[in-house]
Write a protein that holds these residues in place. Structure first.
Motif, PDB file in Angstrom:
ATOM      1  N   ASP A  59       0.873  -1.168   0.000  1.00 31.42           N
ATOM      2  CA  ASP A  59       0.000   0.000   0.000  1.00 31.42           C
ATOM      3  C   ASP A  59       0.914   1.222   0.000  1.00 31.42           C
ATOM      4  OD1 ASP A  59      -1.335   2.328   1.105  1.00 31.42           O
ATOM      5  OD2 ASP A  59      -2.978   1.010   1.675  1.00 31.42           O
ATOM      6  N   LEU A  60       0.861   2.021  -1.050  1.00 37.50           N
ATOM      7  CA  LEU A  60       1.782   3.141  -1.183  1.00 37.50           C
ATOM      8  C   LEU A  60       1.513   4.266  -0.196  1.00 37.50           C
ATOM      9  CD1 LEU A  60       2.053   3.247  -5.079  1.00 37.50           C
ATOM     10  CD2 LEU A  60       3.701   2.307  -3.438  1.00 37.50           C
ATOM     11  N   ASN A  61       0.314   4.334   0.355  1.00 35.28           N
ATOM     12  CA  ASN A  61       0.015   5.363   1.355  1.00 35.28           C
ATOM     13  C   ASN A  61       0.614   5.022   2.708  1.00 35.28           C
ATOM     14  OD1 ASN A  61      -1.535   7.084  -0.365  1.00 35.28           O
ATOM     15  ND2 ASN A  61      -3.165   5.563  -0.259  1.00 35.28           N
ATOM     16  N   SER A  62       0.427   3.784   3.143  1.00 40.08           N
ATOM     17  CA  SER A  62       0.953   3.367   4.446  1.00 40.08           C
ATOM     18  C   SER A  62       2.390   2.868   4.371  1.00 40.08           C
ATOM     19  CB  SER A  62       0.078   2.271   5.047  1.00 40.08           C
ATOM     20  OG  SER A  62       0.195   1.066   4.303  1.00 40.08           O
ATOM     21  N   ARG A  63       2.832   2.536   3.131  1.00 38.32           N
ATOM     22  CA  ARG A  63       4.167   1.953   2.892  1.00 38.32           C
ATOM     23  C   ARG A  63       4.336   0.635   3.628  1.00 38.32           C
ATOM     24  NH1 ARG A  63       5.365   4.750  -1.522  1.00 38.32           N
ATOM     25  NH2 ARG A  63       7.598   4.569  -1.379  1.00 38.32           N
ATOM     26  N   ARG A  64       3.226  -0.112   3.732  1.00 38.43           N
ATOM     27  CA  ARG A  64       3.234  -1.410   4.395  1.00 38.43           C
ATOM     28  C   ARG A  64       2.757  -2.487   3.422  1.00 38.43           C
ATOM     29  NH1 ARG A  64       4.135  -1.288   9.692  1.00 38.43           N
ATOM     30  NH2 ARG A  64       3.002  -3.211  10.102  1.00 38.43           N
ATOM     31  N   VAL A  65       3.228  -3.698   3.654  1.00 34.84           N
ATOM     32  CA  VAL A  65       2.796  -4.838   2.841  1.00 34.84           C
ATOM     33  C   VAL A  65       1.300  -5.046   3.073  1.00 34.84           C
ATOM     34  CG1 VAL A  65       3.132  -7.298   2.414  1.00 34.84           C
ATOM     35  CG2 VAL A  65       5.093  -5.848   2.954  1.00 34.84           C
ATOM     36  N   ALA A  66       0.579  -5.293   1.986  1.00 39.62           N
ATOM     37  CA  ALA A  66      -0.884  -5.439   2.050  1.00 39.62           C
ATOM     38  C   ALA A  66      -1.316  -6.578   1.133  1.00 39.62           C
ATOM     39  CB  ALA A  66      -1.550  -4.136   1.605  1.00 39.62           C
ATOM     40  N   PRO A  67      -2.456  -7.206   1.429  1.00 35.23           N
ATOM     41  CA  PRO A  67      -2.939  -8.292   0.565  1.00 35.23           C
ATOM     42  C   PRO A  67      -3.292  -7.778  -0.832  1.00 35.23           C
ATOM     43  CG  PRO A  67      -4.142  -8.251   2.648  1.00 35.23           C
ATOM     44  CD  PRO A  67      -3.318  -6.993   2.594  1.00 35.23           C
ATOM     45  N   PHE A  68      -3.123  -8.662  -1.815  1.00 30.47           N
ATOM     46  CA  PHE A  68      -3.595  -8.366  -3.159  1.00 30.47           C
ATOM     47  C   PHE A  68      -5.115  -8.253  -3.111  1.00 30.47           C
ATOM     48  CE2 PHE A  68       0.282 -10.948  -4.088  1.00 30.47           C
ATOM     49  CZ  PHE A  68       0.972 -10.040  -4.872  1.00 30.47           C
ATOM     50  N   ALA A  69      -5.687  -7.456  -3.997  1.00 29.57           N
ATOM     51  CA  ALA A  69      -7.144  -7.416  -4.145  1.00 29.57           C
ATOM     52  C   ALA A  69      -7.609  -8.817  -4.552  1.00 29.57           C
ATOM     53  CB  ALA A  69      -7.535  -6.398  -5.205  1.00 29.57           C
ATOM     54  N   PRO A  70      -8.800  -9.248  -4.116  1.00 23.69           N
ATOM     55  CA  PRO A  70      -9.270 -10.611  -4.418  1.00 23.69           C
ATOM     56  C   PRO A  70      -9.221 -10.972  -5.896  1.00 23.69           C
ATOM     57  CG  PRO A  70     -10.718  -9.578  -2.825  1.00 23.69           C
ATOM     58  CD  PRO A  70      -9.754  -8.506  -3.282  1.00 23.69           C
ATOM     59  N   GLU A  71      -9.611 -10.046  -6.774  1.00 25.08           N
ATOM     60  CA  GLU A  71      -9.594 -10.362  -8.209  1.00 25.08           C
ATOM     61  C   GLU A  71      -8.164 -10.490  -8.741  1.00 25.08           C
ATOM     62  OE1 GLU A  71      -9.903  -5.893  -7.745  1.00 25.08           O
ATOM     63  OE2 GLU A  71     -10.874  -7.609  -6.807  1.00 25.08           O
ATOM     64  N   VAL A  72      -7.242  -9.715  -8.186  1.00 25.72           N
ATOM     65  CA  VAL A  72      -5.835  -9.825  -8.579  1.00 25.72           C
ATOM     66  C   VAL A  72      -5.268 -11.154  -8.086  1.00 25.72           C
ATOM     67  CG1 VAL A  72      -3.525  -8.835  -8.254  1.00 25.72           C
ATOM     68  CG2 VAL A  72      -5.491  -7.332  -8.690  1.00 25.72           C
ATOM     69  N   LEU A  73      -5.582 -11.497  -6.844  1.00 26.77           N
ATOM     70  CA  LEU A  73      -5.104 -12.760  -6.274  1.00 26.77           C
ATOM     71  C   LEU A  73      -5.609 -13.956  -7.088  1.00 26.77           C
ATOM     72  CD1 LEU A  73      -3.450 -14.011  -4.003  1.00 26.77           C
ATOM     73  CD2 LEU A  73      -5.536 -14.046  -2.615  1.00 26.77           C
ATOM     74  N   ALA A  74      -6.845 -13.885  -7.543  1.00 24.70           N
ATOM     75  CA  ALA A  74      -7.401 -14.969  -8.364  1.00 24.70           C
ATOM     76  C   ALA A  74      -6.654 -15.083  -9.691  1.00 24.70           C
ATOM     77  CB  ALA A  74      -8.886 -14.735  -8.610  1.00 24.70           C
ATOM     78  N   ARG A  75      -6.340 -13.947 -10.318  1.00 27.26           N
ATOM     79  CA  ARG A  75      -5.590 -13.989 -11.584  1.00 27.26           C
ATOM     80  C   ARG A  75      -4.176 -14.515 -11.361  1.00 27.26           C
ATOM     81  NH1 ARG A  75      -8.838  -9.255 -12.757  1.00 27.26           N
ATOM     82  NH2 ARG A  75      -7.293  -7.863 -11.866  1.00 27.26           N
ATOM     83  N   ILE A  76      -3.558 -14.120 -10.248  1.00 27.16           N
ATOM     84  CA  ILE A  76      -2.225 -14.627  -9.926  1.00 27.16           C
ATOM     85  C   ILE A  76      -2.278 -16.143  -9.748  1.00 27.16           C
ATOM     86  CG2 ILE A  76      -0.433 -14.688  -8.140  1.00 27.16           C
ATOM     87  CD1 ILE A  76      -0.981 -11.661  -7.719  1.00 27.16           C
ATOM     88  N   ALA A  77      -3.250 -16.630  -8.990  1.00 20.65           N
ATOM     89  CA  ALA A  77      -3.379 -18.083  -8.759  1.00 20.65           C
ATOM     90  C   ALA A  77      -3.558 -18.825 -10.074  1.00 20.65           C
ATOM     91  CB  ALA A  77      -4.541 -18.365  -7.808  1.00 20.65           C
ATOM     92  N   ASP A  78      -4.378 -18.285 -10.962  1.00 22.05           N
ATOM     93  CA  ASP A  78      -4.581 -18.914 -12.272  1.00 22.05           C
ATOM     94  C   ASP A  78      -3.281 -18.942 -13.079  1.00 22.05           C
ATOM     95  OD1 ASP A  78      -7.254 -19.299 -11.687  1.00 22.05           O
ATOM     96  OD2 ASP A  78      -7.963 -17.613 -12.913  1.00 22.05           O
ATOM     97  N   ALA A  79      -2.529 -17.855 -13.044  1.00 18.54           N
ATOM     98  CA  ALA A  79      -1.276 -17.785 -13.802  1.00 18.54           C
ATOM     99  C   ALA A  79      -0.234 -18.739 -13.225  1.00 18.54           C
ATOM    100  CB  ALA A  79      -0.742 -16.358 -13.818  1.00 18.54           C
ATOM    101  N   VAL A  80      -0.127 -18.801 -11.898  1.00 21.07           N
ATOM    102  CA  VAL A  80       0.814 -19.737 -11.271  1.00 21.07           C
ATOM    103  C   VAL A  80       0.458 -21.168 -11.675  1.00 21.07           C
ATOM    104  CG1 VAL A  80       1.598 -20.701  -9.065  1.00 21.07           C
ATOM    105  CG2 VAL A  80       1.475 -18.217  -9.367  1.00 21.07           C
ATOM    106  N   ALA A  81      -0.817 -21.502 -11.647  1.00 17.91           N
ATOM    107  CA  ALA A  81      -1.262 -22.848 -12.039  1.00 17.91           C
ATOM    108  C   ALA A  81      -0.957 -23.111 -13.516  1.00 17.91           C
ATOM    109  CB  ALA A  81      -2.746 -23.020 -11.758  1.00 17.91           C
TER     110      ALA A  81
END
Length: 136
Positions: free
Chosen positions: A92-114
């Motif tokens: 998160d660029l505002n807090s400068r802290r690690v944050a979870p991917f948005a659910p739709e992004v996470l789903a696309r990442i999972a599909d690509a990894v698979a």
């Protein structure tokens, strides 16, 4: 060496865009990825003007991190010129802290990894940096 990094970084932007990540998304959402770890193996010399192809393979992920490897080859060559293995964090660029991917992004990442799971990994993946200890 710096130019290898630029080529890898530009190729990563192209690979991340369809997942819903990358510079354009960062400007819109206020979230981006930061490199946490990188290891580059320089295997063959490239020269100014050489045309290259960079292939990106997603290896693994969790809710906040993405592990990938890139292989750079000179156009027309079979052997890689460089291999780059990386771990990136979603931030998160505002807090400068690690944050979870948005659910739709996470789903696309999972599909690509698979989808990439059947692709061979370069032998350099997972190697540690260091000198072998002398056992004397």
């Amino acid at each position: 060496m710096a130019y290898y990094g630029v080529l890898f970084d530009n190729a990563l932007d192209v690979a991340l865009a369809p997942l819903g990540l990358g510079p354009e998304v960062a400007r819109k959402t206020g979230a981006s990825v930061f490199t946490a770890q990188a290891q580059v193996h320089y295997l063959r010399e490239l020269h100014a003007g050489d045309r290259v192809i960079v292939e990106t393979r997603l290896i693994g992920h969790d809710a906040k991190r993405l592990h990938y490897v890139q292989t750079m080859r000179r156009v027309g060559a079979d052997e890689p010129a460089a291999i780059s293995e990386n771990l990136i964090l979603h931030v998160d660029l505002n807090s400068r802290r690690v944050a979870p991917f948005a659910p739709e992004v996470l789903a696309r990442i999972a599909d690509a990894v698979a989808a990439h799971a059947h692709l061979p990994l370069p032998q350099q993946v997972g190697r540690r940096v260091g000198l072998r200890r002398d056992r004397t």
